[in-house]
Design an enzyme around this catalytic site. Structure first.
Site, PDB file in Angstrom:
ATOM      1  N   ASP A 183       0.870  -1.173   0.000  1.00 34.27           N
ATOM      2  CA  ASP A 183       0.000   0.000   0.000  1.00 34.27           C
ATOM      3  C   ASP A 183       0.910   1.228   0.000  1.00 34.27           C
ATOM      4  OD1 ASP A 183      -1.883   1.960   0.459  1.00 34.27           O
ATOM      5  OD2 ASP A 183      -2.212   1.425   2.561  1.00 34.27           O
ATOM      6  N   GLU A 217      -0.827  10.921   0.625  1.00 38.12           N
ATOM      7  CA  GLU A 217      -2.105  10.202   0.668  1.00 38.12           C
ATOM      8  C   GLU A 217      -2.399   9.657   2.049  1.00 38.12           C
ATOM      9  OE1 GLU A 217      -5.020   6.927   0.409  1.00 38.12           O
ATOM     10  OE2 GLU A 217      -2.950   6.861   1.142  1.00 38.12           O
ATOM     11  N   GLU A 218      -1.382   9.145   2.731  1.00 37.93           N
ATOM     12  CA  GLU A 218      -1.599   8.501   4.030  1.00 37.93           C
ATOM     13  C   GLU A 218      -2.108   9.468   5.092  1.00 37.93           C
ATOM     14  OE1 GLU A 218      -1.804   5.488   4.651  1.00 37.93           O
ATOM     15  OE2 GLU A 218      -0.606   4.385   3.189  1.00 37.93           O
TER      16      GLU A 218
END
Length: 341
Positions: A183, A217-218
């Site tokens: 991920d 994004e995280e």
């Protein structure tokens, strides 16, 4: 394309540390690789890597996104015993990194190795290994250097705010790809391979096509700004969730109908489902209850897009993750068909 080409890109990416907030090594890798393929990548002010794959006039452009920022740690403070108290980057419980090897990267560019563990990890010393809660008060990073005090650690050049990289432990066993940071570096590697396929096979694309690799994004704002113009559709290529009540597994392509940000665009999601059916791919259509993507961040930031989310099934998300070459190749094939419509 051979699956080994795709997994080699994934391996290179996961072995390039890029926790949220310190992604420059991965940015440089992507810039170099796309230039080698004959593209002209650029970066916006935030640092996202944007690659024009097929620049042409029109307002019906397709944007494929993946993120290269990962989970990680930072030094919150230096303890009296010389060990490090940490703060997490991204959402994961600290037990997911217990006994993981790490590298501490100082502001001056030096690196030290270490390990994450309980403050009192000896089973022969106390009941803590069995009973202690795992959080930043009960766990620490011990440095592979002789230090017994805060002052000795500071003399090493380590300070509050330094980044800590987790060892990804990439390997492939019997087709199963296992690593931290699949991920979303599995998807980033797949997009790199897709760009290579387009260039080498001279795939004709009839609409503007861009790829974007985001770096925040995280923490929720990776794709919130700095997009190329002329985009109509955005497909976030991220990890597919594997869980008891979902249909996806590590062998499948996962298509998300809804996550915690709400439903994805009905028609664009249906296009992905139709492609999966036409190619006879093994896929799952699911709802992710604890999830948000770059596509949902983009539409929340007032980009007027149809948006969708697709990925290969990844088990043990935000831990030591696992997918399969079958899912990786299926996702690659779906995306080839999507851009070649």
């Amino acid at each position: 394309m051979e699956i080994s080409t795709i997994t080699e890109y994934i391996k290179n990416l996961v072995n390039t540390p890029s926790p949220t907030g310190f992604t420059k090594f991965a940015e440089e890798y992507l810039m170099d690789e796309f230039k080698k393929l004959g593209y002209a990548p650029y970066q916006n002010n935030k640092g996202n890597v944007i690659v024009p794959i097929n620049e042409m006039e029109g307002e019906n452009g397709l944007l494929l996104s993946a993120h290269i920022d990962t989970l990680g740690l930072m030094v919150r403070s230096i303890k009296a015993n010389g060990a490090l108290r940490v703060t997490t980057l991204g959402g994961f419980p600290l037990n997911f990194v217990e006994f993981e090897n790490v590298k501490i990267h100082t502001r001056s560019g030096e690196e030290y190795t270490g390990v994450v563990r309980l403050n009192n990890p000896a089973v022969h010393g106390s009941s803590d290994p069995r009973e202690a809660k795992r959080d930043d008060t009960t766990m620490e990073v011990v440095i592979d250097a002789i230090t017994h005090s805060k002052e000795e650690t500071e003399k090493l050049g380590i300070s509050n705010g330094d980044f800590i990289f987790l060892d990804p432990r990439f390997r492939i066993d019997n087709g199963f790809v296992k690593s931290r940071h699949l991920d979303d570096k599995a998807s980033a590697g797949i997009l790199l391979a897709l760009a290579k396929e387009i260039k080498e096979k001279k795939i004709k694309i009839n609409r503007p096509l861009y790829m974007m690799f985001t770096i925040y994004e995280e923490v929720g704002h990776g794709a919130a700004s700095g997009h190329p113009k002329g985009i109509r559709d955005m497909v976030a290529v991220d990890m597919g969730v594997v869980h008891d009540d979902l249909t996806c597994d590590e062998l499948k392509v996962s298509i998300c109908a809804k996550d915690s940000s709400g439903p994805y665009n009905y028609d664009l999601t249906n296009e992905l489902v139709t492609i999966a059916k036409d190619l006879d791919l093994d896929y799952g259509l699911d709802i992710y209850p604890f999830y948000g993507s770059d596509a949902s961040a983009a539409v929340a930031s007032d980009y007027d897009y149809r948006h969708a989310l697709v990925g290969c099934g990844v088990a043990a998300s935000h831990g030591y993750e696992r997918t399969h070459e079958k899912a990786i190749k299926s996702l690659f094939d779906l995306l080839v068909n999507l851009v070649d419509k």
